[in-house]
Design a protein around this motif. Structure first.
Motif, PDB file in Angstrom:
ATOM      1  N   VAL A   1      75.814  46.872   5.462  1.00 26.12           N
ATOM      2  CA  VAL A   1      75.022  46.038   6.373  1.00 26.12           C
ATOM      3  C   VAL A   1      75.283  44.563   6.094  1.00 26.12           C
ATOM      4  O   VAL A   1      75.455  43.763   7.023  1.00 26.12           O
ATOM      5  CB  VAL A   1      73.521  46.378   6.251  1.00 26.12           C
ATOM      6  N   GLY A   2      75.338  44.186   4.836  1.00 25.01           N
ATOM      7  CA  GLY A   2      75.616  42.798   4.489  1.00 25.01           C
ATOM      8  C   GLY A   2      76.983  42.353   4.954  1.00 25.01           C
ATOM      9  O   GLY A   2      77.147  41.241   5.482  1.00 25.01           O
ATOM     10  N   GLY A   3      77.977  43.215   4.797  1.00 29.86           N
ATOM     11  CA  GLY A   3      79.319  42.881   5.271  1.00 29.86           C
ATOM     12  C   GLY A   3      79.374  42.729   6.782  1.00 29.86           C
ATOM     13  O   GLY A   3      80.040  41.834   7.308  1.00 29.86           O
ATOM     14  N   SER A   4      78.645  43.586   7.483  1.00 29.45           N
ATOM     15  CA  SER A   4      78.606  43.500   8.949  1.00 29.45           C
ATOM     16  C   SER A   4      77.964  42.209   9.417  1.00 29.45           C
ATOM     17  O   SER A   4      78.476  41.532  10.324  1.00 29.45           O
ATOM     18  CB  SER A   4      77.835  44.685   9.524  1.00 29.45           C
ATOM     19  N   VAL A   5      76.857  41.862   8.815  1.00 30.55           N
ATOM     20  CA  VAL A   5      76.183  40.612   9.179  1.00 30.55           C
ATOM     21  C   VAL A   5      77.052  39.417   8.800  1.00 30.55           C
ATOM     22  O   VAL A   5      77.118  38.429   9.534  1.00 30.55           O
ATOM     23  CB  VAL A   5      74.791  40.535   8.503  1.00 30.55           C
ATOM     24  N   GLY A   6      77.746  39.521   7.691  1.00 29.76           N
ATOM     25  CA  GLY A   6      78.651  38.452   7.281  1.00 29.76           C
ATOM     26  C   GLY A   6      79.797  38.255   8.254  1.00 29.76           C
ATOM     27  O   GLY A   6      80.195  37.125   8.544  1.00 29.76           O
ATOM     28  N   VAL A   7      80.332  39.350   8.799  1.00 28.69           N
ATOM     29  CA  VAL A   7      81.401  39.240   9.790  1.00 28.69           C
ATOM     30  C   VAL A   7      80.875  38.573  11.057  1.00 28.69           C
ATOM     31  O   VAL A   7      81.547  37.711  11.639  1.00 28.69           O
ATOM     32  CB  VAL A   7      82.007  40.627  10.106  1.00 28.69           C
ATOM     33  N   LEU A   8      79.688  38.951  11.484  1.00 32.31           N
ATOM     34  CA  LEU A   8      79.099  38.298  12.654  1.00 32.31           C
ATOM     35  C   LEU A   8      78.903  36.801  12.406  1.00 32.31           C
ATOM     36  O   LEU A   8      79.180  35.978  13.274  1.00 32.31           O
ATOM     37  CB  LEU A   8      77.765  38.946  13.020  1.00 32.31           C
ATOM     38  N   GLY A   9      78.425  36.459  11.224  1.00 29.33           N
ATOM     39  CA  GLY A   9      78.291  35.052  10.866  1.00 29.33           C
ATOM     40  C   GLY A   9      79.634  34.354  10.782  1.00 29.33           C
ATOM     41  O   GLY A   9      79.763  33.188  11.149  1.00 29.33           O
ATOM     42  N   GLY A  10      80.641  35.082  10.325  1.00 29.89           N
ATOM     43  CA  GLY A  10      81.976  34.517  10.241  1.00 29.89           C
ATOM     44  C   GLY A  10      82.570  34.247  11.616  1.00 29.89           C
ATOM     45  O   GLY A  10      83.317  33.282  11.799  1.00 29.89           O
ATOM     46  N   LEU A  11      82.252  35.080  12.568  1.00 30.43           N
ATOM     47  CA  LEU A  11      82.746  34.862  13.925  1.00 30.43           C
ATOM     48  C   LEU A  11      82.132  33.623  14.563  1.00 30.43           C
ATOM     49  O   LEU A  11      82.770  32.942  15.355  1.00 30.43           O
ATOM     50  CB  LEU A  11      82.441  36.079  14.805  1.00 30.43           C
ATOM     51  N   VAL A  12      80.881  33.350  14.197  1.00 28.88           N
ATOM     52  CA  VAL A  12      80.148  32.261  14.851  1.00 28.88           C
ATOM     53  C   VAL A  12      80.189  30.965  14.043  1.00 28.88           C
ATOM     54  O   VAL A  12      80.439  29.899  14.596  1.00 28.88           O
ATOM     55  CB  VAL A  12      78.681  32.683  15.096  1.00 28.88           C
ATOM     56  N   PHE A  13      79.950  31.033  12.743  1.00 30.20           N
ATOM     57  CA  PHE A  13      79.692  29.826  11.965  1.00 30.20           C
ATOM     58  C   PHE A  13      80.816  29.398  11.020  1.00 30.20           C
ATOM     59  O   PHE A  13      81.018  28.222  10.792  1.00 30.20           O
ATOM     60  CB  PHE A  13      78.427  29.990  11.125  1.00 30.20           C
ATOM     61  N   MET A  14      81.513  30.353  10.395  1.00 22.69           N
ATOM     62  CA  MET A  14      82.441  30.001   9.325  1.00 22.69           C
ATOM     63  C   MET A  14      83.679  30.882   9.382  1.00 22.69           C
ATOM     64  O   MET A  14      83.844  31.671  10.304  1.00 22.69           O
ATOM     65  CB  MET A  14      81.742  30.122   7.980  1.00 22.69           C
ATOM     66  N   ASP A  15      84.513  30.759   8.388  1.00 23.93           N
ATOM     67  CA  ASP A  15      85.706  31.592   8.263  1.00 23.93           C
ATOM     68  C   ASP A  15      85.300  33.060   8.122  1.00 23.93           C
ATOM     69  O   ASP A  15      84.326  33.384   7.441  1.00 23.93           O
ATOM     70  CB  ASP A  15      86.489  31.130   7.028  1.00 23.93           C
ATOM     71  N   LEU A  16      86.041  33.945   8.744  1.00 18.59           N
ATOM     72  CA  LEU A  16      85.706  35.366   8.770  1.00 18.59           C
ATOM     73  C   LEU A  16      85.714  35.985   7.372  1.00 18.59           C
ATOM     74  O   LEU A  16      84.794  36.727   7.015  1.00 18.59           O
ATOM     75  CB  LEU A  16      86.694  36.098   9.673  1.00 18.59           C
ATOM     76  N   ARG A  17      86.716  35.667   6.564  1.00 18.92           N
ATOM     77  CA  ARG A  17      86.796  36.222   5.199  1.00 18.92           C
ATOM     78  C   ARG A  17      85.648  35.739   4.333  1.00 18.92           C
ATOM     79  O   ARG A  17      85.084  36.504   3.549  1.00 18.92           O
ATOM     80  CB  ARG A  17      88.116  35.868   4.550  1.00 18.92           C
ATOM     81  N   ARG A  18      85.312  34.472   4.477  1.00 22.55           N
ATOM     82  CA  ARG A  18      84.213  33.920   3.678  1.00 22.55           C
ATOM     83  C   ARG A  18      82.886  34.565   4.083  1.00 22.55           C
ATOM     84  O   ARG A  18      82.075  34.920   3.231  1.00 22.55           O
ATOM     85  CB  ARG A  18      84.142  32.413   3.877  1.00 22.55           C
TER      86      ARG A  18
END
Length: 63
Positions: free
Chosen positions: A20-37
């Motif tokens: 779940v954390g990785g999924s939310v992180g990817v969504l955040g990466g698409l919108v706010f920051m680098d995808l890997r980060r």
């Protein structure tokens, strides 16, 4: 036998938190920051969120 069941429940909760954390992180990466980060930070946050939740539930069970 009870220890194996408890250990598998802990592992399941940790894996679910990481996913779940990785999924939310990817969504955040698409919108706010680098995808890997975003993915990496999401995995780390998911792990600690699941670990905290397990610690709180085990403390409540012991009382």
């Amino acid at each position: 036998m009870g220890m194996d069941k408890e250990q598998s429940a802990i592992m399941e909760a940790l894996v679910r938190g990481i996913m779940v954390g990785g999924s939310v992180g990817v969504l955040g990466g698409l919108v706010f920051m680098d995808l890997r980060r975003g993915f990496t930070l999401g995995i780390i946050a998911g792990f600690f969120a699941a670990a905290t939740r397990l610690a709180l539930t085990s403390t409540k069970r012991k009382k």
